[in-house]
Every structure is written in C-alpha cells, then in structure tokens.
Design an enzyme around this catalytic site. Structure first.
Site, PDB file in Angstrom:
ATOM      1  CE  LYS A  37     -17.562 -25.502  20.688  1.00  0.00           C
ATOM      2  NZ  LYS A  37     -18.944 -25.248  21.091  1.00  0.00           N
ATOM      3  CG  HIS A  61     -17.760 -22.984  15.952  1.00  0.00           C
ATOM      4  ND1 HIS A  61     -17.631 -24.346  15.846  1.00  0.00           N
ATOM      5  CD2 HIS A  61     -18.774 -22.786  16.824  1.00  0.00           C
ATOM      6  CE1 HIS A  61     -18.516 -24.939  16.632  1.00  0.00           C
ATOM      7  NE2 HIS A  61     -19.225 -24.010  17.238  1.00  0.00           N
ATOM      8  CE  LYS A  78     -23.876 -18.365  23.214  1.00  0.00           C
ATOM      9  NZ  LYS A  78     -24.421 -19.059  22.043  1.00  0.00           N
ATOM     10  CG  ASP A  87     -15.707 -26.707  14.670  1.00  0.00           C
ATOM     11  OD1 ASP A  87     -16.802 -26.308  14.225  1.00  0.00           O
ATOM     12  OD2 ASP A  87     -14.888 -25.942  15.185  1.00  0.00           O
ATOM     13  CG  HIS A  88     -21.879 -27.477  14.532  1.00  0.00           C
ATOM     14  ND1 HIS A  88     -21.503 -26.915  15.714  1.00  0.00           N
ATOM     15  CD2 HIS A  88     -22.746 -26.594  13.971  1.00  0.00           C
ATOM     16  CE1 HIS A  88     -22.115 -25.747  15.867  1.00  0.00           C
ATOM     17  NE2 HIS A  88     -22.873 -25.523  14.821  1.00  0.00           N
TER      18      HIS A  88
HETATM   19  C1  BG6 Z   1     -22.107 -24.227  19.448  1.00  0.00           C
HETATM   20  C2  BG6 Z   1     -22.015 -23.336  20.650  1.00  0.00           C
HETATM   21  O1  BG6 Z   1     -20.889 -24.874  19.221  1.00  0.00           O
HETATM   22  O2  BG6 Z   1     -22.426 -23.444  18.301  1.00  0.00           O
HETATM   23  C3  BG6 Z   1     -23.305 -22.560  20.864  1.00  0.00           C
HETATM   24  O3  BG6 Z   1     -21.736 -24.114  21.798  1.00  0.00           O
HETATM   25  C4  BG6 Z   1     -23.669 -21.820  19.598  1.00  0.00           C
HETATM   26  O4  BG6 Z   1     -23.178 -21.640  21.946  1.00  0.00           O
HETATM   27  C5  BG6 Z   1     -23.663 -22.755  18.402  1.00  0.00           C
HETATM   28  O5  BG6 Z   1     -24.971 -21.254  19.786  1.00  0.00           O
HETATM   29  C6  BG6 Z   1     -23.858 -21.989  17.105  1.00  0.00           C
HETATM   30  O6  BG6 Z   1     -24.032 -22.896  16.056  1.00  0.00           O
HETATM   31  P1  BG6 Z   1     -24.793 -22.478  14.725  1.00  0.00           P
HETATM   32  O7  BG6 Z   1     -24.644 -23.653  13.829  1.00  0.00           O
HETATM   33  O8  BG6 Z   1     -26.212 -22.177  15.117  1.00  0.00           O
HETATM   34  O9  BG6 Z   1     -24.083 -21.246  14.234  1.00  0.00           O
END
Ligand code: BG6
Length: 503
Positions: free
Chosen positions: A162, A254, A354, A191-192
């Site tokens: 993404k 997400h 954030k 989308d992780h």
């Molecule tokens: C990413 C965003 O997709 O997800 C980042 O670009 C964010 O800004 C991150 O910090 C958060 O991922 P996780 O797995 O740490 O919740």
C-alpha cells in the site's frame, strides 16, 4: 486456500524466485528479509528457491547478501542451513526502475536461477518501493516479457505494498497499468493487518462458534468501535506522511479491512472469493459521508510538542520534511454508518492516531443495555454496557465484559471481565504478518490480499473526507499534545451520541 488447508506442514512455497524491488529500502530490511529468514528456518521454503534484490543503489551480490544477513540477525534470526543456502546464492540487480536495461539484467538473473536453482520459471515480484515506482516497474516487467512465467504452467505474480493510489481516481489509473501486465488473479495487494493472526481470528470467533453470530446484529449490538493507536510519530517518513495522513495511511486500508471482516455477512465457504465478496458487500453498505455528515462525523487532529520532561517529543510540524504550516492529519476519528439490515442504526466509531499514549489495536462490540432492569440505578452505577473486545495488538486475545455481583451483603453490580490471552491459551507462537503474507503469495493464496473492487470502494468512503479537509479553508485542524489521547473534538464526536471511547 488459506483456511482450508488441513495440514499446517503442507503450507510450503513451491519452487520460485522472489524478486524484491526496493531491495535497499527500509521495509525490505526491517520486515521482508526477517520474514524470509523465518520462513527458511521453519522449512517453508523449498531448496529450489532464489532471492533477488532490485534497487538503484550500487551494491554487489555479496554486499546485498551481507545486508540481508545483518537484517535477519538484528531481527533475532538464526543461521539455519536453508537461510545460509539462500544468502549464499542471493543475487542483486542495480538499475533504474524505468530503464529497460534493468529488466534485461533481471531476465538473465532469473534465467540463471531457473537452471542453477531449479526455480521452474516461477516468479513473485514484490514491489516494496515508493508508490511512484509501481507503474514504471510493472511496465518494465511487461516490456521485458517478465510478466509471465518462464516455463509452461509456471506463474508470475506481483505483490504490491500500500498505498494503492492516493484516491479513487489514481487507484483506477494504477490499476489500468497493472492489469495491462498482470491478471487480477496474479495481483496480490498487501495489507499487513490481514496477515496478523488476531485479525484472522475474527473469522474463527465469528464463524467457528455458534454463540456469537446470533447476537452479531442490531438487535443486540448498540455500537462498535475500532481503535488503532500508535505511540510512534512519523519516524523519519515525514515526506511520505505529508502526502498521506492518517486517513490514507491507516483508515483507507487497515481500519476498513478489519472493519469489513468484523461486520460482514457469513461467507458461504472459506474460499478466497467467497470471503472477499462478503467484505466488498460490507464496504458497499458503508454510507458515503457527504456535506453536513462530514463536518459532524469526521474529526482530524495533529500532534504538537508533548510528552514528559525526560521524554519530550517534537510536534508534527517540527518533524524533518514536514511543512511547518502542514494541515496533514496525524489523527482521525469518524462515525460511520452502515446501510444494511444487520447494522442499520448501529454507529461504528473509528479512531486512529500517532503519538498517542499507548500502542493498541482493538475492536469492540458494545451491546445494548438490558431491556428492563429490576435493579436501582445506584446498584448498577459501576457497570458499563456488556462488550466483546478483540485485542489485536500488542496483547492478543479476547475479553468479554459483563456485569457481576460484587461480593457482600448488598446487591451491587460491577463490570467484570472474562479474558482469553493468546500467549497463555496456546503454546504456538503466531507467525509475523509478513511471514504469512509472503508465503501466501508464493503459494498463490489470495484470501488475505485486497481485491481491486475493495480498494476502489474504500477510497470512495475516504475521499470526500480528505477532500473536504484539503480544500475547505474553514475545516478545523484541532491540535493535541504528543502522548495525549487526541483532540477534545474526538471525545465530543462520540459523547454527543451518549457514548464514550472505550479504554
Ligand atoms: C503502516 C503505516 O501501514 O502501518 C505506518 O504506514 C504504521 O504509518 C504501521 O506505523 C502500523 O503497523 P503496526 O503493524 O505496527 O500496527
């Protein structure tokens, strides 16, 4: 198919070459390489596997191999025979993404891998690059004839990080380029969050049990909440974040992905398309915010300097590569409404930001109060509405909160919690999100990847809000000090409806 495999051990990559574009970048070194090392160590990669890096930085194969060894070690990786085998044969291609010469060199390297490593003409191209490179890379692959497998019955897939575009329009344009080179079935949009075990557990919770689904609707549910809070700031990514903001960085992908799994109709099977069909139906049912609804139901915020004396954090506008007058939101809170039979009149509250006090992702269903209370108000004054909380991170588990009698001679009721924790409930450790997703892309299982129609629909929900914030001079940008829970206006958004954010 992701959820139909009966044997965990059977989930192993077929022979293939994994080509990472953006090989010298942060994502590759922090997430992808450690994930590949773990897959190797856990026996998920075959001997016929090749890792190839592509980037603009000048490096030899050995320099790149050393970087990968270092990244894996920093992430706690170990030296296993299969990881050593991979790094000993790793290849690196240096070149510009719009230079045809890059793809000629890559073709030679892949050809060689087929004959020396036995990768059977199968390729997975992982675009871990800035989004501006997605189109040139895919066009380069197609012009170089690399967008198809190199042998009969072999495959060529592209995995894209993404953001998929900047809005609906640009996402369509990107799709035009990518789909000219690859079939939708060979496009894997990452989308992780979908790779996180606890997010997948939503499906188990809802559809592997009989006790939850009957109450998963407007008859029993008062409202739902999704919180994605981070303690981190923009971490040196100011330039990127200025073009994104919380809506594009977290909500469009997400949050809407988790929300669609949480609230969709039961799929008829766990076939990838059955699940993705239900997700997109849910996304289509989310009311597109317009006009007055945006002003009332969407709050943005931006962090200013804050923290404690020993840990003072810079404000967003003081971060490198950020405009000192930036209006980019580092916080967003929304009320969404879903127009379908199951969720009509059940508000969905979403917040993300954030530099909040705690890293936490959780999804909550808050249930209605009992229809009749045979108790006096003072007896239930300490009782919150019943709720079911899915803790995605950092704790991973599920809590059911309900009223219980306080021990003693009077009849007082207070909220109690029944907690399930993954850490103590199962001896097995969850794989990292990227580990799962890289493996699925090599196996060709699209369940946990986003389909083109989901992307388009998600932008349609987000675009009117970001456009209003970007273009209306009068759109407020409330500030919040770093390490606080966001702007006051976010509290007002939910309190106006007689509810509050659930801590
Ligand atoms: C990413 C965003 O997709 O997800 C980042 O670009 C964010 O800004 C991150 O910090 C958060 O991922 P996780 O797995 O740490 O919740």
């Amino acid at each position: 198919m992701a959820f139909e495999s009966s044997s965990d051990a059977a989930r192993k990559s077929p022979p293939c070459a994994l080509v990472i574009f953006g090989a010298s970048g942060d994502l590759t070194q922090r997430k992808l390489i450690p994930a590949i090392e773990r897959l190797a160590r856990r026996g998920r990669l075959p001997r016929e596997f090749a890792l190839v890096g592509v980037a603009r930085s000048h490096m030899s194969d050995e320099d790149f191999a050393q970087r990968c060894r270092d990244s894996a070690r920093r992430a706690g990786g170990e030296t296993s025979a299969s990881w050593t085998e991979i790094t000993d044969h790793i290849r690196y291609v240096c070149g510009g993404y719009d230079d045809p010469g890059t793809y000629d060199k890559l073709a030679d390297v892949l050809h060689e891998a087929d004959s020396t490593r036995g990768t059977a003409g199968n390729r997975v191209y992982y675009l871990a690059t800035p989004p501006t490179v997605f189109a040139p890379a895919v066009i380069g692959l197609a012009k170089g004839g690399l967008n198809v497998g190199a042998e009969p019955d072999s495959f060529a897939r592209v995995v894209i990080e993404k953001p998929f575009g900047h809005d609906e329009e640009s996402a369509k344009e990107l799709y035009t380029h990518i789909s000219a080179a690859f079939d939708e079935s060979d496009i894997f949009r990452i989308d992780h969050y979908l790779g996180k075990d606890t997010v997948q557990n939503l499906l188990a919770l809802r559809f592997a049990n009989s006790i939850f689904e009957p109450i998963w609707n407007r008859t029993w549910v008062d409202s739902a909440q999704i919180t994605v809070s981070e303690t981190l700031g923009v971490e040196g990514r100011g330039g990127f974040y200025e073009t994104a903001g919380a809506m594009r960085d977290i909500v469009q992908n997400h949050v809407l992905q988790v929300l669609s799994l949480f609230l969709m109709e039961p799929p008829t099977s766990f076939h990838p398309e059955a699940i993705r069909d239900e997700k997109v139906k849910l996304l289509r049912a989310i009311r597109i915010p317009r006009g007055e609804k945006i002003r009332r139901d969407a709050v943005r915020g931006q962090y200013t300097r804050g923290g404690t004396r020993g840990n003072l954090m810079a404000g967003y506008r003081e971060e490198p590569d950020v405009d000192p007058l930036s209006k980019t939101e580092t916080y967003a809170a929304l009320r969404l409404d879903i127009d379908n039979w199951r969720w009509s009149d059940v508000p969905i509250y979403v917040r993300t930001g954030k530099r909040l006090p705690k890293r936490m992702t959780k999804v909550t269903l808050q249930f209605r109060r009992p229809p009749h209370l045979p108790l006096f108000p003072k007896e239930i004054k300490d009782m919150a509405p019943d709720s079911l909380v899915l803790h995605v991170q950092p704790e991973e588990g599920i809590s059911l909160r309900f009223g219980a009698k306080v021990p003693g001679h009077t009849f007082q009721v207070r909220t109690a919690s029944m907690d399930f924790s993954y850490g103590t409930g199962f001896p097995e450790k969850s794989p990292e999100a990227y580990e799962r997703l890289i493996l699925d892309s090599t196996i060709g299982d699209p369940t946990l990847f986003i389909r083109a129609d989901e992307v388009g629909r998600s932008w349609r929900i987000v675009d009117p809000i970001t456009e209003y914030w970007a273009t209306d001079e009068d759109a407020p940008i409330p500030f919040y000090p770093a390490a606080s829970w966001g702007p006051r206006e976010a509290g007002e958004l939910i309190e106006r409806d007689g509810r509050s954010w659930l801590e």
